[in-house]
Design a protein around this motif. Sequence first.
Motif, mmCIF file in Angstrom:
data_model
loop_
_atom_site.group_PDB
_atom_site.id
_atom_site.type_symbol
_atom_site.label_atom_id
_atom_site.label_comp_id
_atom_site.label_asym_id
_atom_site.label_seq_id
_atom_site.Cartn_x
_atom_site.Cartn_y
_atom_site.Cartn_z
ATOM 1 N N GLU A 37 0.822 -1.197 0.000
ATOM 2 C CA GLU A 37 0.000 0.000 0.000
ATOM 3 C C GLU A 37 0.864 1.256 0.000
ATOM 4 O OE1 GLU A 37 -2.623 0.019 3.300
ATOM 5 O OE2 GLU A 37 -3.789 -1.721 2.648
ATOM 6 N N GLU A 38 0.328 2.329 -0.555
ATOM 7 C CA GLU A 38 1.031 3.603 -0.501
ATOM 8 C C GLU A 38 1.202 4.028 0.957
ATOM 9 O OE1 GLU A 38 -1.184 6.336 -2.874
ATOM 10 O OE2 GLU A 38 -0.487 5.493 -4.781
ATOM 11 N N GLY A 39 2.397 4.517 1.291
ATOM 12 C CA GLY A 39 2.688 4.914 2.661
ATOM 13 C C GLY A 39 3.316 3.808 3.498
ATOM 14 N N GLN A 40 3.440 2.603 2.942
ATOM 15 C CA GLN A 40 3.982 1.472 3.696
ATOM 16 C C GLN A 40 5.496 1.417 3.557
ATOM 17 O OE1 GLN A 40 1.934 -2.193 2.884
ATOM 18 N NE2 GLN A 40 3.566 -3.481 3.703
ATOM 19 N N MET A 41 6.184 1.081 4.653
ATOM 20 C CA MET A 41 7.626 0.884 4.644
ATOM 21 C C MET A 41 7.923 -0.515 4.125
ATOM 22 S SD MET A 41 8.888 3.743 5.626
ATOM 23 C CE MET A 41 10.612 3.274 5.827
ATOM 24 N N VAL A 42 8.859 -0.610 3.176
ATOM 25 C CA VAL A 42 9.153 -1.887 2.527
ATOM 26 C C VAL A 42 10.654 -2.173 2.614
ATOM 27 C CG1 VAL A 42 8.901 -3.247 0.428
ATOM 28 C CG2 VAL A 42 7.303 -1.380 0.881
ATOM 29 N N PRO A 43 11.057 -3.308 3.175
ATOM 30 C CA PRO A 43 12.483 -3.671 3.166
ATOM 31 C C PRO A 43 12.949 -3.984 1.752
ATOM 32 C CG PRO A 43 11.262 -4.902 4.846
ATOM 33 C CD PRO A 43 10.245 -4.250 3.967
ATOM 34 N N VAL A 44 14.196 -3.657 1.461
ATOM 35 C CA VAL A 44 14.778 -4.014 0.171
ATOM 36 C C VAL A 44 14.743 -5.534 0.020
ATOM 37 C CG1 VAL A 44 16.936 -4.078 -1.139
ATOM 38 C CG2 VAL A 44 16.238 -1.977 0.000
ATOM 39 N N GLY A 45 14.279 -6.005 -1.142
ATOM 40 C CA GLY A 45 14.185 -7.437 -1.393
ATOM 41 C C GLY A 45 12.795 -7.995 -1.231
ATOM 42 N N ASP A 46 11.834 -7.219 -0.684
ATOM 43 C CA ASP A 46 10.454 -7.678 -0.569
ATOM 44 C C ASP A 46 9.728 -7.499 -1.898
ATOM 45 O OD1 ASP A 46 10.929 -8.265 2.043
ATOM 46 O OD2 ASP A 46 9.202 -7.163 2.833
ATOM 47 N N VAL A 47 8.821 -8.428 -2.214
ATOM 48 C CA VAL A 47 8.035 -8.342 -3.442
ATOM 49 C C VAL A 47 7.038 -7.188 -3.312
ATOM 50 C CG1 VAL A 47 6.389 -9.519 -4.934
ATOM 51 C CG2 VAL A 47 8.274 -10.800 -3.915
ATOM 52 N N ILE A 48 7.009 -6.302 -4.299
ATOM 53 C CA ILE A 48 6.089 -5.175 -4.258
ATOM 54 C C ILE A 48 5.045 -5.228 -5.372
ATOM 55 C CG2 ILE A 48 7.740 -3.645 -3.130
ATOM 56 C CD1 ILE A 48 8.259 -2.331 -5.852
ATOM 57 N N ILE A 49 5.318 -5.963 -6.458
ATOM 58 C CA ILE A 49 4.409 -5.978 -7.608
ATOM 59 C C ILE A 49 4.677 -7.237 -8.422
ATOM 60 C CG2 ILE A 49 6.003 -4.684 -9.077
ATOM 61 C CD1 ILE A 49 3.628 -3.278 -10.342
ATOM 62 N N SER A 50 3.672 -7.708 -9.144
ATOM 63 C CA SER A 50 3.866 -8.844 -10.051
ATOM 64 C C SER A 50 3.349 -8.468 -11.434
ATOM 65 C CB SER A 50 3.157 -10.098 -9.534
ATOM 66 O OG SER A 50 1.760 -9.896 -9.450
ATOM 67 N N PHE A 51 3.928 -9.118 -12.452
ATOM 68 C CA PHE A 51 3.593 -8.833 -13.849
ATOM 69 C C PHE A 51 3.224 -10.140 -14.561
ATOM 70 C CE2 PHE A 51 6.773 -5.719 -12.544
ATOM 71 C CZ PHE A 51 6.178 -4.531 -12.894
ATOM 72 N N ARG A 52 2.324 -10.027 -15.522
ATOM 73 C CA ARG A 52 2.089 -11.113 -16.475
ATOM 74 C C ARG A 52 2.970 -10.848 -17.677
ATOM 75 N NH1 ARG A 52 -3.081 -10.438 -18.272
ATOM 76 N NH2 ARG A 52 -3.572 -8.794 -16.799
ATOM 77 N N VAL A 53 3.866 -11.764 -17.939
ATOM 78 C CA VAL A 53 4.871 -11.571 -18.984
ATOM 79 C C VAL A 53 4.735 -12.659 -20.025
ATOM 80 C CG1 VAL A 53 7.339 -11.411 -19.470
ATOM 81 C CG2 VAL A 53 6.436 -10.507 -17.326
ATOM 82 N N ASP A 54 4.710 -12.259 -21.293
ATOM 83 C CA ASP A 54 4.687 -13.206 -22.403
ATOM 84 C C ASP A 54 6.109 -13.683 -22.627
ATOM 85 O OD1 ASP A 54 4.433 -14.634 -24.696
ATOM 86 O OD2 ASP A 54 3.189 -13.168 -25.756
ATOM 87 N N GLU A 55 6.356 -14.981 -22.398
ATOM 88 C CA GLU A 55 7.712 -15.511 -22.515
ATOM 89 C C GLU A 55 8.265 -15.410 -23.918
ATOM 90 O OE1 GLU A 55 7.129 -19.418 -20.968
ATOM 91 O OE2 GLU A 55 7.797 -18.821 -18.971
ATOM 92 N N ASP A 56 7.356 -15.349 -24.934
ATOM 93 C CA ASP A 56 7.807 -15.253 -26.321
ATOM 94 C C ASP A 56 8.121 -13.830 -26.730
ATOM 95 O OD1 ASP A 56 7.489 -17.962 -26.607
ATOM 96 O OD2 ASP A 56 5.394 -17.784 -27.263
ATOM 97 N N GLY A 57 7.887 -12.885 -25.805
ATOM 98 C CA GLY A 57 8.212 -11.494 -26.084
ATOM 99 C C GLY A 57 7.140 -10.753 -26.839
#
Length: 548
Positions: A63-83
């Motif tokens: 969430e906006e305003g949250q403290m996040v340690p370096v290395g924590d997951v913040i977002i995920s993406f759907r990625v087409d492996e074929d580009g």
Amino acid sequence: MTIKEFKLPDVGEGVAEGELVSWLVAPGDRVEEDQPVAEVETDKALVEVPSSYDGTVEELFVEEGQMVPVGDVIISFRVDEDGGEDATAADDGESAAAASETAADEGAPDTADAEPEAATEDGTEPTDAEPDTPSGRTFAPPSARRLARELGVDVAAVDGSGPGGRVSEADVRAHAEGGSSDAPDPRPAPTPTDTDAGERKSAVSKRGSADATDAGGSEAASAASAPDPAGRETTLATPATRKVARERGVDLDDVPTDETRDGEAFVTADAVTAYADALESPAESTPEPEPTDVDAGSAPDATGEPAAAETAGGDETVPYRGVRRTIGKQMERSKFTAPHVTHHDTAEVDALVEAREELKPKAEAAGVKLTYMPFVMKAIVAGLKEYPYLNSELREDEEEIVLKGEYNLGIAVATDAGLMVPVVEDVDEKGLFELAEEVRDLASRARERKLKPAEMKGGTFSITNFGAIGGEYATPIINYPETAILGLGAIEERPVVRDGDDGSEVVPAPTLPLSLSIDHRVVDGAVAAEFANTVMEHLEHPLLLLNE
């Protein structure tokens, strides 16, 4: 196509965590590699975090305003492996199922394949998990999926109100209450093990408490005195706001608000404070109920008094972190490590004012705004060359003083976030116009929070210009581990004594007050005074700066 998790990267040397100030994307947005997706404030600066993938935003975990340690997951993406382009809508059932399996293998928290395990942990049967949607994907966080299982709702049939059709807990409840599924009656209040991790735990727990209250619990008496509670099922808020709510003993779901985020009600700290103040008024004329429906963090002590962190009389609490916390720690370290001595003096700068006025048209023709700062920087370099101990660093562990061979001057800049000190490197090798433009650029980007952490490192001596807001003298704190800092007062006409044909007389003249703080472990007072005299000599006779 697969799910890629993106962790908060190391955005600067020595930075262990950062505050996620704002998201620049939302679920469903298409992003390209190196496109900024979030703004993160570290203890050094405000930086933009770029994406490492081409794809579509799947989920935001912070969430906006949250403290996040370096290395924590913040977002995920759907990625087409074929580009190629993200083809979620065009995938047939087989390819979509394969994508779901891949995401589950990578530990994506909200895939259909991952749900049975979560259901088992919650004490429900794996068979309660919702089936795969025809397209193979439903955008919903784990909390919404868990609620759907508990209510017997097929999450694939729920119309999501969030960005990209994201299904929220409110959407699931609305679907269940609308009777559009063969859902059983709503569940009883969940046990603590049924809640989500993090801040969402309190939201689920509060819903359970509300259900118990509606069933005739003892909390009904206290609710009767509340000023029109909103009574929502789900409320979004930053961690700082939740802290204020805990301190004031306020249920976020009861705080009125017109703001929304992703289709959910969003409550600010000011709204919590206003609601808490309104609650306190009727409470004075009615018996105080038993404190059975407050968060553990806001429970009163044995004397019945509220927690010490509670604000009163309209006070406001502000998080002490980020740049402000760094400034505080640096000042504390400097003041309690280096014994400070401050030397005050005043330079008569008639000739300097005239020299600047003569150079201003030429500077403007070159597109440069010429201030007094470049002249002062050059005068300081002249003094540092003559008295190198003011351009040094004491290394106590090695029991040595390092006399720096570079002249990198830090310029203190006041910003909304606090004092920042960008560094102008190699001042001795640059001309007045070049220094003026570089100082302007660094100061502008400091105020806009666009400085890179590297641009605030490597200083050997600092300058602070409190005269810009009308000050005259001060006792500046050294930018440790440097050895000295020079404070500049405002250049104004002040009475000075001048020798004339008829003797001494008092006349008005432009003067520049100087405040030089030194680390007395390294520099003696006499050396500080001699350094100040050299600086003043070059300011009072600016032609001497031609040698610098």
